[in-house]
Write an enzyme that holds these catalytic residues in place. Structure first.
Site, short mmCIF file in Angstrom:
data_model
loop_
_atom_site.label_atom_id
_atom_site.label_comp_id
_atom_site.label_asym_id
_atom_site.label_seq_id
_atom_site.Cartn_x
_atom_site.Cartn_y
_atom_site.Cartn_z
N ASP A 20 41.55 48.15 25.75
CA ASP A 20 42.88 48.11 26.37
C ASP A 20 43.55 46.74 26.20
OD1 ASP A 20 44.90 49.10 28.43
OD2 ASP A 20 44.11 47.31 29.41
N LEU A 21 42.81 45.68 26.49
CA LEU A 21 43.39 44.34 26.39
C LEU A 21 43.86 44.05 24.97
CD1 LEU A 21 43.81 41.59 27.97
CD2 LEU A 21 41.74 40.86 26.80
N VAL A 90 27.29 45.19 19.85
CA VAL A 90 27.03 43.75 19.97
C VAL A 90 25.57 43.43 20.26
CG1 VAL A 90 29.37 43.07 20.62
CG2 VAL A 90 27.73 43.69 22.40
N ASP A 181 43.08 32.05 31.66
CA ASP A 181 43.69 32.48 32.91
C ASP A 181 45.16 32.63 32.57
OD1 ASP A 181 45.07 32.64 35.33
OD2 ASP A 181 43.46 31.61 36.39
N HIS A 182 45.62 33.87 32.44
CA HIS A 182 46.96 34.04 31.84
C HIS A 182 48.07 33.45 32.71
CE1 HIS A 182 46.90 37.67 34.33
NE2 HIS A 182 48.20 37.68 34.24
N GLU A 220 51.62 41.87 44.41
CA GLU A 220 51.72 42.97 43.45
C GLU A 220 52.27 44.18 44.19
OE1 GLU A 220 48.17 43.07 40.51
OE2 GLU A 220 47.34 42.48 42.43
N HIS A 244 43.57 32.63 39.61
CA HIS A 244 45.01 32.34 39.50
C HIS A 244 45.51 31.41 40.62
CE1 HIS A 244 44.54 35.52 36.70
NE2 HIS A 244 44.65 36.50 37.56
N LYS A 340 47.75 43.75 46.96
CA LYS A 340 48.28 44.91 46.25
C LYS A 340 49.15 45.72 47.20
CE LYS A 340 44.76 45.45 42.74
NZ LYS A 340 45.66 45.01 41.65
N LYS A 345 56.76 42.69 43.47
CA LYS A 345 55.88 41.99 42.54
C LYS A 345 56.48 40.62 42.29
CE LYS A 345 54.19 42.05 37.79
NZ LYS A 345 53.05 41.22 38.12
P1 NAP Z 1 38.02 48.11 27.72
O1 NAP Z 1 39.30 48.79 27.43
O2 NAP Z 1 36.97 48.86 28.47
O3 NAP Z 1 37.43 47.60 26.34
C1 NAP Z 1 36.09 47.22 26.20
C2 NAP Z 1 35.82 47.07 24.73
O4 NAP Z 1 34.45 46.75 24.55
C3 NAP Z 1 36.10 48.31 23.92
O5 NAP Z 1 36.70 47.94 22.71
C4 NAP Z 1 34.70 48.88 23.67
O6 NAP Z 1 34.77 49.62 22.50
C5 NAP Z 1 33.91 47.60 23.52
N1 NAP Z 1 32.47 47.74 23.77
C6 NAP Z 1 31.87 48.14 24.92
N2 NAP Z 1 30.54 48.10 24.78
C7 NAP Z 1 30.28 47.65 23.52
C8 NAP Z 1 29.10 47.37 22.79
N3 NAP Z 1 27.89 47.54 23.32
N4 NAP Z 1 29.23 46.90 21.54
C9 NAP Z 1 30.45 46.72 20.98
N5 NAP Z 1 31.60 46.95 21.63
C10 NAP Z 1 31.52 47.43 22.88
O7 NAP Z 1 38.26 46.76 28.54
P2 NAP Z 1 39.55 45.82 28.54
O8 NAP Z 1 40.45 46.28 29.64
O9 NAP Z 1 40.09 45.71 27.18
O10 NAP Z 1 38.94 44.45 29.03
C11 NAP Z 1 38.16 43.61 28.18
C12 NAP Z 1 37.83 42.34 28.94
O11 NAP Z 1 39.04 41.68 29.28
C13 NAP Z 1 37.11 42.56 30.27
O12 NAP Z 1 36.24 41.49 30.49
C14 NAP Z 1 38.23 42.52 31.30
O13 NAP Z 1 37.77 42.11 32.58
C15 NAP Z 1 39.13 41.48 30.69
N6 NAP Z 1 40.53 41.60 31.08
C16 NAP Z 1 41.25 42.69 30.75
C17 NAP Z 1 42.59 42.75 31.10
C18 NAP Z 1 43.44 43.93 30.70
O14 NAP Z 1 44.65 43.86 30.91
N7 NAP Z 1 42.88 45.00 30.14
C19 NAP Z 1 43.18 41.71 31.83
C20 NAP Z 1 42.41 40.60 32.16
C21 NAP Z 1 41.08 40.55 31.78
P3 NAP Z 1 33.81 50.84 22.10
O15 NAP Z 1 33.78 51.75 23.28
O16 NAP Z 1 34.48 51.43 20.89
O17 NAP Z 1 32.51 50.23 21.79
#
Ligand code: NAP
Length: 492
Positions: A20-21, A90, A181-182, A220, A244, A340, A345
């Site tokens: 998602d990120l 990984v 930290d965005h 929020e 933050h 929240k 917001k």
């Molecule tokens: P997500 O959508 O769940 O993405 C996780 C990613 O990790 C997916 O690409 C998944 O792909 C991959 N993955 C999981 N297990 C794996 C493995 N064993 N080997 C290789 N790849 C693996 O999470 P996200 O929301 O993008 O967040 C990612 C990080 O950013 C987290 O630490 C989150 O706390 C932080 N974050 C996110 C946001 C946001 O807006 N989304 C904001 C602030 C911080 P596959 O399933 O294809 O392996």
């Protein structure tokens, strides 16, 4: 015309490239850097995750995530051709061998000179393994830079943050670790240092002789949405205060850096956080308030949300009073609140100055304290309230007026999004707006004391203060300030 010096040479690895990120933030940010000429010919991106995608599919995902931002379809296609995908678990060290091969090929193909940025956009539980394998299997390069970008959360308490840091620091030195930290990428947060250290009027006033209190609100309007799984284990204190809010506190209370360099700025931020008074359980009860949102019309209560325990004690709101025990801020209450399902917001900072020592006008004319406010999110800008003379035929009355500037539409249109700014900083090697390990540790030390005091309080779900959705939190938050004769300035 793009001057040559702008263009950066870099090979970016995105671990979690299907996530998602990556799709919502990273790819659009990289595209903006491409449109502005920071990324041009000499860059490539390797996305990795477990899903068995092809390069073609990955490039289509990239085009989808930047859809609507492109000037022409050709531009989007040319940008997406710089993206390569490798299916990769990984945990499997074999995959790092193929990753290295692909990286070395792309380095030559795009003339990148060995600069490598490893963006870990996935769960922190994998960070240690990834860093170990990047070094062990020599995915890092010998001739350029090797930098790691890490997402929040950085641990869930001091001890887990220290052990996570140990796992990474074994393989990458502190100055090559970029903890995102965005909030530090937001224009008006970055403006705090400009206002404080670029204006003599504020330099003189920015201390406990003239500041009465500081108020920080990160509100929020949304509820927990689909993040309940994570949020149930975090709560507002860990999710918003530890990172933050304390980062904003450090920018507001740090001493002037000797030079405007990342090293000096971060040293002063570390000192500010080191001066945070860590509370005893009794002080936590006196200085902190927590709450959980309750239903309001169609809006569900937190405990009714999907994947939330109906007896959950997770706080969706925190308000608190902090003390920074250093020369300039000792005695200045710093009120913070976040939650929240609040009325709006917003990210808002109010610096409330002490009132005049004597009111010469009359007993009937009330002098209001001067307030300097930063509007960080909606309508970014600043406000300063002053007591002025009211226009009148006779007599002499006062009125409170606000000097206000808001970024105009043209400025807002060219304002880079926080992630775009921060990613460019990582490529350029500027750590100013990234969180140093010591900042993380002092922040957790402060937050852990509150968490521990709350966890040791045997309260029932009914005893957790509720607040109506779409309000600004529980009454206890207003009472916290009222006890000091203060009130929240920001009252949407
Ligand atoms: P997500 O959508 O769940 O993405 C996780 C990613 O990790 C997916 O690409 C998944 O792909 C991959 N993955 C999981 N297990 C794996 C493995 N064993 N080997 C290789 N790849 C693996 O999470 P996200 O929301 O993008 O967040 C990612 C990080 O950013 C987290 O630490 C989150 O706390 C932080 N974050 C996110 C946001 C946001 O807006 N989304 C904001 C602030 C911080 P596959 O399933 O294809 O392996």
């Amino acid at each position: 015309m793009i001057e040559k010096s702008k263009e950066q040479k870099v090979l970016i690895f995105i671990f979690g490239g299907t996530g998602d990120l990556a799709q919502r933030k990273l790819y659009p940010s990289l595209f903006n850097l491409y449109k502005k000429g920071f990324l041009k010919e000499n860059f490539a991106v390797i996305g990795t995750a477990r899903r068995p995608w092809t390069n073609e599919h990955y490039q289509q995902v990239i085009r989808n995530s930047i859809s609507g931002m492109e000037d022409t379809a050709k531009q989007a296609t040319e940008f997406s051709r710089h993206f390569y995908y490798q299916s990769h678990n990984v945990d499997d060290s074999e995959h790092y061998v193929t990753l290295k091969e692909l990286a070395d090929q792309l380095d030559i193909k795009y003339g990148i000179d060995g600069n490598r940025l490893f963006y870990l956009a996935m769960s922190p539980k994998f960070f240690g393994t990834i860093c170990k394998n990047l070094r062990g299997e020599k995915v890092t390069s010998d001739n350029g830079y090797n930098r790691v970008v890490i997402e929040k959360p950085f641990g869930h308490d001091l001890s887990s943050a220290q052990s996570l840091n140990d796992d990474i620091a074994k393989y990458f030195p502190e100055n090559s670790i970029y903890r995102i930290d965005h909030y530090l990428g937001k224009e008006m947060d970055q403006n705090i240092l400009a206002v404080r250290f670029g204006n003599n009027i504020f330099r003189a006033l920015w201390n406990n002789r003239y500041i009465d209190n500081i108020q920080i609100t990160l509100s929020e309007s949304l509820g927990v949405e689909e993040r309940a799984g994570y949020y149930e284990t975090a709560g507002a204190l860990r999710d918003m205060v530890q990172n933050h809010i304390l980062q904003i506190v450090s920018l507001l209370t740090m001493n002037a850096p000797v030079t405007f360099t990342d090293e000096d700025i971060r040293n002063e931020k570390i000192n500010a956080l080191k001066a945070l008074q860590v509370y005893t359980p009794k002080e936590v009860a006196e200085n902190f308030v927590r709450g959980q949102y309750d239903e309001n019309g169609d809006l569900k209560a937190y405990r009714q949300e999907a994947s939330v325990d109906p007896k959950s004690l997770t706080e969706t709101f925190v308000a608190g009073k902090l003390h920074i025990n250093n020369m300039d801020f000792s005695g200045v209450p710093i009120y913070i609140r976040t939650g929240k399902r609040l009325a709006t917001k917003a990210t808002r900072i109010d610096i409330v100055f002490k009132n005049m020592p004597n009111n010469i006008f009359s007993d009937t004319e009330e002098l209001m304290p001067n307030v300097l406010s930063f509007n960080v999110d909606a309508n970014p800008g600043m406000e300063l309230t002053l007591n002025t003379k009211k226009v009148s035929q006779g007599g002499y009355a006062l009125e409170n007026r606000t000097l206000k500037y808001t970024h105009d539409e043209a400025t807002q249109a060219i304002t880079p999004e926080a992630y775009e700014k921060l990613i460019l900083d990582t490529i350029k090697g500027d750590t100013t707006n990234f969180v140093h390990a010591q900042e993380v540790f002092y922040s957790w030390k402060f937050v852990d004391a509150i968490r521990k005091a709350w966890d040791e309080q045997a309260i029932t779900p009914e005893e957790l203060t509720n607040y109506i959705s779409n309000s600004m939190g529980p009454k206890a938050s207003d009472d916290l300030l009222a006890r000091d004769g203060n009130k929240w300035i920001f009252n949407p």
